[in-house]
Write a protein that holds these residues in place. Structure first.
Motif, PDB file in Angstrom:
ATOM      1  N   GLN A  56      87.856 -48.159  35.235  1.00  0.00           N
ATOM      2  CA  GLN A  56      88.425 -49.463  35.602  1.00  0.00           C
ATOM      3  C   GLN A  56      89.396 -49.924  34.522  1.00  0.00           C
ATOM      4  OE1 GLN A  56      87.644 -52.498  33.838  1.00  0.00           O
ATOM      5  NE2 GLN A  56      86.228 -51.522  32.417  1.00  0.00           N
TER       6      GLN A  56
ATOM      7  N   LYS B  38      90.481 -53.295  34.539  1.00  0.00           N
ATOM      8  CA  LYS B  38      90.500 -54.751  34.552  1.00  0.00           C
ATOM      9  C   LYS B  38      89.969 -55.369  33.264  1.00  0.00           C
ATOM     10  CE  LYS B  38      89.784 -55.233  39.454  1.00  0.00           C
ATOM     11  NZ  LYS B  38      91.006 -55.820  39.964  1.00  0.00           N
TER      12      LYS B  38
ATOM     13  N   TYR C 175      79.639 -64.306  37.869  1.00  0.00           N
ATOM     14  CA  TYR C 175      79.728 -63.367  38.983  1.00  0.00           C
ATOM     15  C   TYR C 175      78.803 -62.196  38.733  1.00  0.00           C
ATOM     16  CZ  TYR C 175      83.734 -66.082  40.441  1.00  0.00           C
ATOM     17  OH  TYR C 175      84.539 -67.110  40.844  1.00  0.00           O
TER      18      TYR C 175
ATOM     19  N   ILE D  61      78.680 -60.658  44.002  1.00  0.00           N
ATOM     20  CA  ILE D  61      79.735 -59.789  44.526  1.00  0.00           C
ATOM     21  C   ILE D  61      79.056 -58.597  45.186  1.00  0.00           C
ATOM     22  CG2 ILE D  61      81.671 -58.309  43.885  1.00  0.00           C
ATOM     23  CD1 ILE D  61      82.286 -60.266  41.629  1.00  0.00           C
TER      24      ILE D  61
ATOM     25  N   ASP E 152      80.431 -55.866  46.789  1.00  0.00           N
ATOM     26  CA  ASP E 152      81.007 -54.542  46.618  1.00  0.00           C
ATOM     27  C   ASP E 152      80.828 -54.065  45.170  1.00  0.00           C
ATOM     28  OD1 ASP E 152      82.524 -52.258  46.509  1.00  0.00           O
ATOM     29  OD2 ASP E 152      84.162 -53.074  47.716  1.00  0.00           O
TER      30      ASP E 152
ATOM     31  N   ASN F 143      86.723 -51.756  40.490  1.00  0.00           N
ATOM     32  CA  ASN F 143      88.165 -51.907  40.661  1.00  0.00           C
ATOM     33  C   ASN F 143      88.547 -52.875  41.776  1.00  0.00           C
ATOM     34  OD1 ASN F 143      89.405 -50.221  38.620  1.00  0.00           O
ATOM     35  ND2 ASN F 143      88.254 -48.579  39.626  1.00  0.00           N
ATOM     36  N   LYS F 144      87.590 -53.184  42.623  1.00  0.00           N
ATOM     37  CA  LYS F 144      87.897 -54.100  43.735  1.00  0.00           C
ATOM     38  C   LYS F 144      87.549 -55.546  43.406  1.00  0.00           C
ATOM     39  CE  LYS F 144      87.598 -50.753  47.459  1.00  0.00           C
ATOM     40  NZ  LYS F 144      86.515 -50.156  48.259  1.00  0.00           N
ATOM     41  N   ILE F 145      87.017 -55.770  42.227  1.00  0.00           N
ATOM     42  CA  ILE F 145      86.635 -57.143  41.873  1.00  0.00           C
ATOM     43  C   ILE F 145      87.863 -58.029  41.860  1.00  0.00           C
ATOM     44  CG2 ILE F 145      85.697 -58.632  40.054  1.00  0.00           C
ATOM     45  CD1 ILE F 145      83.997 -56.348  39.169  1.00  0.00           C
ATOM     46  N   LYS F 146      87.746 -59.149  42.560  1.00  0.00           N
ATOM     47  CA  LYS F 146      88.898 -60.043  42.629  1.00  0.00           C
ATOM     48  C   LYS F 146      88.640 -61.327  41.863  1.00  0.00           C
ATOM     49  CE  LYS F 146      91.230 -58.487  46.785  1.00  0.00           C
ATOM     50  NZ  LYS F 146      90.189 -57.808  47.593  1.00  0.00           N
ATOM     51  N   VAL F 147      88.042 -61.220  40.695  1.00  0.00           N
ATOM     52  CA  VAL F 147      87.815 -62.437  39.925  1.00  0.00           C
ATOM     53  C   VAL F 147      88.972 -62.610  38.955  1.00  0.00           C
ATOM     54  CG1 VAL F 147      86.286 -63.621  38.331  1.00  0.00           C
ATOM     55  CG2 VAL F 147      85.332 -62.175  40.106  1.00  0.00           C
ATOM     56  N   LYS F 148      89.806 -63.602  39.216  1.00  0.00           N
ATOM     57  CA  LYS F 148      90.934 -63.797  38.313  1.00  0.00           C
ATOM     58  C   LYS F 148      90.564 -64.738  37.180  1.00  0.00           C
ATOM     59  CE  LYS F 148      94.844 -62.519  41.094  1.00  0.00           C
ATOM     60  NZ  LYS F 148      94.614 -62.777  42.531  1.00  0.00           N
ATOM     61  N   ASP F 149      89.398 -65.381  37.368  1.00  0.00           N
ATOM     62  CA  ASP F 149      88.978 -66.428  36.471  1.00  0.00           C
ATOM     63  C   ASP F 149      88.677 -65.908  35.059  1.00  0.00           C
ATOM     64  OD1 ASP F 149      88.023 -68.770  35.483  1.00  0.00           O
ATOM     65  OD2 ASP F 149      86.773 -69.191  37.232  1.00  0.00           O
TER      66      ASP F 149
END
Ligand SMILES: [Zn+2]
Length: 282
Positions: A30, A32, A114, A149, A151, A155-161
């Motif tokens: 990953q 991120k 999360y 979460i 999933d 790599n699919k985590i959509k936490v922008k926070d």
């Protein structure tokens, strides 16, 4: 889906015991998150010590942090009678002790958390949030801060926070939005684990947290009366008024963090630091 692993050579930071630990390759593939924290429970590397390893995305160990709790009280085997129940022991088994410190810190200081769940994880968001809420005094309850979460693909985590705690249910912590050490949480969990009774454990945690918040409220009342105040003068005032031992810099930082996150950023800016002022003069 077969999981592949990378082997890390981990050294116990207390006694130097060395052992290889398998870490899922996905943790490193990953992009991120920079360095992540991996919890090493008792017996994974050392029979006596547990700790955290900081690993970067290349798989290089960047540092260690000791966890100073004796975990005799938490056996790695979930006993049948309490399996599935939400209690401190079971939560520690799932999230790891440092994961629990982090979740408690997130709850007290109002950071979104999360949780990337694995297939065995059986609690839902509502339940976790209500457990967390129960640790707080009533006026601070009710806001949803824990999100699950579904999933497991990192790599699919959509936490922008950037303000969020992100961890999974396999002892990996991807992001902690604070820089303060979790000494307070370590101390209150340590005290709670000395008690056998589950309800009493929770009550003690509530009590310790509510004592911190009492100090917070007193601090706010001082700050409301002044334009500014030096950190050390404030520390003396708090400890005198509440008849507690001198408030340490660490403890004052906790109080400041609570006010900043839960009450008002502006009011915290009234607290001045003599060193900072001195340096700005140079
Ligand atoms: Zn050791």
């Amino acid at each position: 889906m077969a999981e592949t692993f990378k082997v890390l050579e981990v050294v116990c930071p207390t006694c130097g015991k060395v052992k290889n630990v398998n870490v899922p390759e996905a943790i490193f593939s990953q992009k991120k998150f920079g360095s992540i924290k991996i919890q090493i429970p008792i017996n994974a590397v050392c029979p006596e010590h547990q700790f955290i390893v900081f690993v970067d995305t290349k798989g290089i160990i960047r540092g260690y942090e000791k966890i100073d709790i004796l975990m005799d009280t938490v056996s790695p085997i979930v006993d049948r009678e309490t399996a599935g129940r939400v209690n401190l022991k079971n939560l520690i088994q799932i999230f790891g002790i440092y994961g629990i410190f982090s979740l408690i810190h997130g709850k007290i200081f109002n950071y979104p958390s999360y949780v990337i769940k694995d297939e065995n994880f059986q609690y839902d968001e509502a339940l976790l949030n209500s457990v967390g809420d129960n640790l707080l005094p009533e006026t601070y309850r009710g806001s949803k801060t824990i999100y699950i979460i579904e999933d497991p693909d990192i790599n699919k985590i959509k936490v922008k926070d950037k303000d969020a705690l992100i961890l999974d249910t396999s002892q990996h912590i991807f992001q902690t939005p604070w820089s303060i050490k979790l000494k307070f949480e370590e101390q209150i969990i340590k005290r709670a684990l000395e008690i056998i009774d589950e309800e009493e454990q929770l009550k003690l945690l509530q009590q310790d947290i509510s004592n911190l918040i009492k100090e917070v409220h007193y601090t706010v009342s001082i700050l409301e009366e002044v334009d500014q105040i030096y950190e050390d003068d404030l520390a003396v005032k708090i400890s005198k008024a509440l008849s507690i031992k001198k408030t340490s810099t660490y403890h004052l930082n906790l109080i400041k963090e609570f006010i900043r996150r839960n009450i008002s950023k502006k009011i915290v800016s009234k607290i001045k630091n003599r060193v900072g002022e001195f340096l700005s003069v140079i």
